[in-house]
Every structure is written in C-alpha cells, then in structure tokens.
Write an enzyme that holds these catalytic residues in place. Structure first.
Site: not given
Length: 531
Positions: A354-355, A329, A248, A372
């Site tokens: 990764d979730g 996260e 990001n 989320d």
C-alpha cells in the site's frame, strides 16, 4: 411427519447450519466481485451489497420461523436449499446479463445516481431471493433441533456457533483462495455445489424426491458448464488478458495504437501504453513536468505511488536517463501484467505494498513523488488526507516536487477536487493545477520550496528532448495557481468515495443525455443502431 433417518442425530442439522453460514458469506463476497467490474468496489457499493443481503436474511429469518411453526417438515427446508443452490449456480450464467439489462433500462430513465441505482437494483434482482432462502435455515433448524426447554440454550448456542464459524470460513476462503485461484464464476459454483450436496444427501439417504434431485443436479451441471465460460466483458472478442486478483478484476486489450489495462468493463482506464515511442498524449506527459521542475538528472530518485503498468516510470527513465525509479503497487498481478504486456523495464524497482504504508516504512527522500493511486474509479481515502500528504512532504528531498493525478474534472463548492486541492494547499505553499485536454484528468503540482511554475520555466530549457521541451511549454501555459479554501480531508473525516461518486455521476449524466435524446428522437431501434 416421521423424521428422515439422517436426522436421527442432530449432527446433520448442525452441518447444514455450518455450510449455510459458509455460503451466505461466500455469496456476499462473490457479489462484490460480480458487481465491481461494472460499478466499482467502493464503500458505497459494499454498503448496497451488505444492506440488501441483510434485508434478505432478515425477511428469511422472519418467514422461515413462521413457516417452521406452521409446518415443521424438514423436507421443505432442504427443498429450499436445492432452489438456493441452483439459483446461486445460475448467477455466473445470467448475472452479467441482468446487470447490463438493468443498466440499459436505467440509461433511458434516470439522470442522477446511476451507479447507486444500478448496483442496488442488480443486488435486489440477483441476490435477494437466494439469500432469503438461506435466511430461513436458522429459525427452521431451531424448530427441528430443540426437543425441550432444558437444553434449548445449548442447542441454539451450538447452531449459532456453527453458523458463525461457517461465516468465518466463508469470508476467508473466497478472498484468499478461490477467487484469486479460479475466479468469481467458479467460486459461486463451488459454494452452490456445497449447498446442493447437503440437500441431495438429505433426500437421497431416504430415496425421497428423486425427480426433484435429478432436476436440480441437471440444472447445476448446465450452469457449471456454461457459467465457467466467458468473462465479465463477454462482448469483447480479442482481449489479451482477462482475470482476477485479490484486489481487482483485470482486463488487458489492445488496438493498433495502444495497450490498455482496465479494472472496470463499463468505464474507466487504469493504465495505457502507446505502441509508438514518444509522448502518449495523455496525463503521463503532463506529469513529466514534475521531474523537469525538480531538475531531475543522473541519480535523481522518483517514486510512483500507484505504479500500475509502469507507463510513467518507463517515461521517466526514457526522458531522464540515469534516474532511479521506485514504484509501489498493491496488486501484484498488475505488476505481472506490466512486465508481460506493457514493456515495463526491469530497472523499475516495484514494491508490492500500500502506498501510504510504504511511506511509513521507508526513510528514502525523493526528488519527485507521483500520487496516482486509485481503487477502481475512486481514490483510496487513506491516500487523500492531510496526514497522508504530510508523509509525502516529509519524503521529498530539498527542492522536491509532488505530482497528483486527479482523475476527474470536478469543480465548485463541495467537489472532490476542491477537497483534495484545499488539503494539499494547507501543507504546500505553491500549488498549481493543469487540465489534460481530451481527458477527465487534471494534474496537480506542489512544492514545499519554490513556485512550481517558476521551477518549470527555469528548468525547461535544460530538457534535451525537443518534443518534451515543446510540450513543457504547453504544460506551463495550462498551469493555474490554486487559490486554497478551508475544506480539509483528515484520517477522521475524508468522504472521498461520496465526493468521487458524485463527480462520476456528473460525468455519466453528461454521457447519458446523448443516449436519452437519441432514444426520444429515434426510439429503441435508432438507439441500437448507434452502437
């Protein structure tokens, strides 16, 4: 024309092909990071980047081959490399202004598909020309290196291998080394510098084109000094933090009331921490209904998939003392910012993963799972499917509750919320949604055992904090039972990015109407005065 001494053997030509391949892929990856803070890094944006670059390379191949046949002068090729190097070096200087300029024009002229059109136009203006020039390299080098038909296959194969190996290097280096270490701007400068050196060595080895070389070197130096300064949000003067991770663009800013994390400079907020204790007035407060429904108390386990800066995890430990909160996260740098700027407690156990992969790796049962997770402004497709929500359901303890933050109000047939809600309702018998006033958020509550609204009403009186207890009554009044349809997202088919982009486009269109009306009524001066 007589060959330059440096080309008496073919190794320098092979080296040129190698670093051309490196630079093409580095620029492509740099393009994604330049556009992501403004338009997201969704598959749609990636498609635009890859498509425009392939167009540029194809046109370069076509023109370069014809130009080499017409005039087989290697000076022309290396002059094109000089121009490409300077252009790429100028991208950190001018790229963000071009993006905002194009966006500003489109704000006044389009009503739909704003993000797609803006990303496409920005790609065409910024990246097509230098990639066109780099596209001329391979056909030109084939002309210069093939001496006879006897070894033409070997020579062309070697050139192809050099380009491919260079492309591999140019793929891995920016992603895993240069962008995380020194950022997007310096990455552009590093790889443009490589092209510049290749061209300068060619000319200076024969003491040719000294003025051209000097001009290119001066322009590169200016771009290096100016381009490495400032950030993507250059108009922001008081940012607490601006940087990049593997995943990001990251920006932290604050005002008297709150501290905010964003991965996009134009729209969207990823996490917020209110400076005053108590409820935030945001979707986190509505999501707290999940622990209330589950009767969370001492020893209850809560999982946050997409922990971000830990606002919800912190609230859970504040309002439900003794709960054990695990956060997942994927971006380790965001977790670092959570500790540095957002006061995330050390007692929150955060896993960098990764979730979905996390759920596949653990057997722990949770009383509450909050989903989320967002990639920029869209939902990762692998965390939107029936298979994923099946995993979530399997990790809920008896009486457990799943909460999903739906980040966009989008209703009606074919909307992303319909697809997500239908998918979840195919697994959970009780599904409710509640819109969060003053935001674009909608919270979804699902339980495999019991009705979420009844669970909330039953446990509401047990809430010790008066403010939270009163707020739970507000949440209960906002909850609406979802009537399921038959739109099911699966691992095989989950067009969440298309659906998400459509919802975002609708939100942007509503905002654009105001500015377009203002422009029509008061002209450009009136529009500028409104900012």
């Amino acid at each position: 024309m007589e060959k330059r001494p440096i080309l008496k053997n073919k190794y320098y030509l092979y080296l040129t092909e190698f670093f051309s391949g490196v630079s093409v892929m580095a620029v492509e990856l740099g393009a994604s990071r330049l556009l992501a803070p403004y338009f997201s890094s969704s598959q749609i944006v990636w498609t635009i980047i890859i498509g425009t670059i392939m167009i540029a390379l194809a046109l370069g191949n076509l023109w370069g081959g014809r130009a080499a046949d017409k005039d087989p002068n290697t000076d022309r090729l290396y002059r094109r490399l000089l121009i490409a190097a300077v252009w790429i070096a100028a991208i950190p200087v001018l790229g963000k202004y071009i993006i905002l300029g194009i966006s500003g024009v489109l704000v006044l002229t389009v009503n739909t598909n704003f993000l797609i059109l803006a990303a496409f136009c920005a790609c065409m203006v910024i990246f097509v020309f230098p990639l066109f020039l780099l596209g001329t390299v391979t056909p030109s080098l084939v002309k210069y290196t093939v001496d006879s038909l006897e070894d033409s296959g070997k020579v062309v194969g070697t050139l192809g291998a050099c380009n491919t190996i260079g492309s591999i290097l140019g793929t891995f280096l920016p992603t895993f080394v240069t962008i995380p270490a020194v950022g997007t701007a310096v990455t552009f400068l590093l790889f443009s510098g490589i092209l510049l050196v290749i061209a300068l060595v060619y000319f200076l080895s024969s003491r040719a084109k000294p003025k051209t070389c000097l001009a290119a070197l001066v322009l590169f130096a200016v771009c290096s000094v100016v381009g490495s300064r400032g950030g993507f949000a250059f108009w922001e003067k008081d940012l607490l933090y601006e940087g990049e991770s593997v995943y990001n663009y990251l920006q932290v800013k604050e005002d008297p009331q709150k501290v905010v994390l964003s991965t996009n400079v134009l729209f969207g907020v990823q996490s917020v921490m209110m400076k005053e204790d108590g409820l935030t007035g945001m979707y986190y407060d509505y999501a707290l209904a999940g622990p209330v429904m589950a009767g969370a108390g001492e020893g209850a386990r809560i999982l946050v998939l997409g922990n971000g800066t830990g606002t919800f995890a912190k609230q859970c430990q504040t309002y439900f003392p003794g709960t054990l909160v695990d956060g997942v996260e994927i971006d380790e740098k965001i977790t670092g910012l959570a500790y540095d700027y957002f006061q995330m407690p050390d007692s929150v156990n955060v896993t960098t993963y990764d979730g979905r992969a996390y759920l596949q790796a653990v057997d722990t049962k949770y009383d509450v799972i909050l989903v989320d997770a967002y990639q920029d402004i869209t939902i990762p497709f692998q965390m939107s499917t029936r298979e994923f929500f099946t995993l979530v359901k399997e990790h809920l303890a008896p009486g457990g509750v799943m909460v999903v933050n739906l980040n966009m109000h989008s209703d009606g047939e074919g909307s992303i919320n319909q697809a997500l809600c239908d998918t979840i309702a195919s697994l959970f018998p009780g599904v409710y949604t509640a819109d969060v006033p003053g935001t674009t958020n909608r919270e979804l509550f699902a339980s495999a055992e019991g009705d979420p609204l009844q669970l909330l009403r039953a446990n509401q009186q047990k809430v010790e904090d008066l403010e939270l207890g009163l707020h739970m009554d507000t949440v209960a009044r906002a909850m609406t039972r979802y009537t399921p349809g038959d739109v099911i997202l699966t691992d095989d088919q989950a067009p969440v990015e298309v659906l998400g982009m459509r919802a975002i486009d609708q939100l942007i269109a509503k905002e654009l109407e105001y500015y377009q009306d203002l422009y029509r009524e008061k002209g450009l001066s009136g529009l500028l005065q409104s900012f």
